[in-house]
Design a protein around this motif. Structure first.
Motif, short mmCIF file in Angstrom:
data_model
loop_
_atom_site.label_atom_id
_atom_site.label_comp_id
_atom_site.label_asym_id
_atom_site.label_seq_id
_atom_site.Cartn_x
_atom_site.Cartn_y
_atom_site.Cartn_z
N THR A 64 -30.27 8.97 38.69
CA THR A 64 -31.08 8.31 37.66
C THR A 64 -30.87 6.81 37.68
O THR A 64 -29.77 6.32 37.97
CB THR A 64 -30.74 8.86 36.26
OG1 THR A 64 -31.59 8.25 35.30
CG2 THR A 64 -29.29 8.62 35.91
N ALA A 86 -31.39 6.78 30.44
CA ALA A 86 -30.85 7.26 29.18
C ALA A 86 -31.91 7.88 28.28
O ALA A 86 -31.67 8.90 27.63
CB ALA A 86 -30.15 6.11 28.44
N LEU A 133 -33.07 11.43 29.84
CA LEU A 133 -32.10 12.49 30.04
C LEU A 133 -32.08 13.58 28.98
O LEU A 133 -31.78 14.74 29.32
CB LEU A 133 -30.70 11.88 30.18
CG LEU A 133 -30.42 11.18 31.50
CD1 LEU A 133 -29.06 10.49 31.45
CD2 LEU A 133 -30.48 12.17 32.67
N SER A 174 -25.52 7.55 38.13
CA SER A 174 -26.27 6.42 37.59
C SER A 174 -26.35 5.35 38.68
O SER A 174 -25.34 4.81 39.11
CB SER A 174 -25.55 5.87 36.36
OG SER A 174 -26.20 4.73 35.85
N SER A 214 -27.79 1.29 37.20
CA SER A 214 -28.40 1.24 35.88
C SER A 214 -27.82 0.09 35.05
O SER A 214 -26.65 -0.28 35.19
CB SER A 214 -28.19 2.56 35.14
OG SER A 214 -28.81 3.63 35.81
N THR A 253 -26.62 4.83 30.26
CA THR A 253 -26.66 6.18 30.82
C THR A 253 -25.26 6.81 30.92
O THR A 253 -25.06 7.97 30.60
CB THR A 253 -27.32 6.16 32.21
OG1 THR A 253 -28.70 5.85 32.07
CG2 THR A 253 -27.17 7.49 32.93
N ALA A 295 -24.98 10.34 28.68
CA ALA A 295 -25.03 11.66 29.32
C ALA A 295 -23.93 12.61 28.84
O ALA A 295 -24.22 13.76 28.48
CB ALA A 295 -25.00 11.50 30.83
N ASP A 340 -34.43 12.61 37.15
CA ASP A 340 -34.24 12.61 35.70
C ASP A 340 -35.50 12.96 34.91
O ASP A 340 -35.47 12.98 33.68
CB ASP A 340 -33.65 11.27 35.22
CG ASP A 340 -34.53 10.08 35.55
OD1 ASP A 340 -35.73 10.28 35.85
OD2 ASP A 340 -34.03 8.94 35.51
#
Length: 352
Positions: free
Chosen positions: A10, A14, A17, A41, A44, A48, A52, A96
């Motif tokens: 991803t 965020a 997800l 991640s 990112s 995130t 997660a 994602d």
């Protein structure tokens, strides 16, 4: 170790997800089948990494979750990081915005266990939409990794023909590690924001074929591919066309190597030049369509424009990538030769 590692790559995911993890938490997996979630991640800048674990804990954490940070941008880098971390033999590549059906992990485990020749197992992505899709979507759904593959038929794809989209696919770790041991490295790149598709999924499939594995499709392996409204525009589709054209280089190299196993560099250069000539001829055959497409590229009522522009993009990138094509050929040819040497050594050891 047999089991399923669900690998979620991803970038600033965020906000996406919660639904993805909710579907994942609803998996119905038989007792005794090990599985895990590895979330990577990829460069990112959102939260995130913190979001997660909280989401997963709130969903009951039905399987172990590990969250990794891969700072180098590019889907291929996230994949390499996730593959290295995966604890189990079957590695499911989940974006994602992919919502797995409840029986996905179980089905992936069963099919991959039953067929050790599978390098990559492809799934059936079904479209889910934030807004009603445009009328042209059904014609181009495969561009979005939606719809059946392999003609909807369960089983292996034809040798050295066709491909599987990466979303929802399952990669055999033994095959991946074999490639790494003999010098494989991705030549494609998918830096989000620069390109929409880097074709790293197609490259991995071709490399595993080179290593003796098969690509396989199972129509019962299902997931929903959620389409945000920003993707359901003609402009986005044209960006996809330009992106796939720019990332086609490695596929072209494998195409020629598969059909000419002892291909020399000189012969490859000749074949590549013939391809450029063929593409030029195809463009020249339809001057009217070309003028229309260039003058009205944003006319989404003319799907013919899309095909014409995609052909033009392919020609342009093929010409500009000639030098790079030779470099990729050398890399893939070297991998092919090392794998062939391994096969000969294995046969020699077996015969004695």
């Amino acid at each position: 170790m047999k089991g399923v590692a669900v690998l979620i790559c991803t970038y600033n995911g965020a906000a996406r997800l919660p639904e993805t993890l909710r579907h994942l938490a609803q998996q119905r997996v038989a007792a005794g089948i090990r599985w895990e979630v590895v979330l990577v991640s990829n460069a990112s800048t959102d939260d995130t990494l913190a979001v997660a674990p909280r989401l997963w804990a709130a969903l009951g954490a039905p399987a172990p979750l590990r969250v990794l940070d891969e700072p180098q941008a590019g889907k291929e880098h996230a994949l390499v990081r996730g593959f290295a971390a995966a604890a189990y033999e079957f590695m499911a590549v989940v974006d994602d915005d992919n919502w797995l059906a409840p029986g996905y992990v179980q089905r992936a485990y069963e099919v991959m266990s039953a067929h050790p020749e599978i390098g990559i197992l492809g799934a059936h992505g079904q479209g889910a939409f934030e807004v009603p899709p445009p009328v042209w979507f059904a014609q181009f759904e495969a561009v979005y990794a939606v719809g059946p593959q392999n003609g909807g038929q369960n089983g292996p794809l034809p040798d050295k023909a066709g491909y599987l989209y990466g979303a929802g696919s399952v990669v055999r770790q033994t095959g991946w590690r074999k490639l790494l041991a003999y010098g494989f490295a991705f030549t494609t790149s998918a830096k989000r924001g620069e390109v929409l598709s880097g074709a790293e999924d197609i490259e991995l499939g071709d490399a595993l074929r080179l290593a003796g594995y098969k690509l396989w499709y199972d129509d019962e392996l299902r997931f929903q591919h959620f389409m945000y409204k920003e993707r359901l525009t003609w402009e986005y589709l044209l960006r996809m066309a330009r992106s796939t054209a720019s990332s086609q280089l490695t596929s072209v190299v494998y195409y020629f190597i598969f059909r000419h196993p002892n291909l020399t560099e000189t012969r490859f250069r000749q074949l590549y030049a013939k391809r450029i000539l063929w593409l030029s001829t195809q463009v020249a055959k339809k001057p009217g369509a070309l003028v229309t497409a260039l003058s009205r590229p944003n006319d989404e009522h003319s799907t013919r424009n899309f095909e014409t522009l995609r052909l033009l993009y392919n020609l342009k990138t093929s010409v500009t990538q000639r030098t790079a094509a030779v470099q990729v050929f050398r890399q893939v040819r070297a991998l092919q030769q090392r794998l062939a040497d391994l096969e000969r050594a294995t046969k020699s050891t077996t015969s004695t």
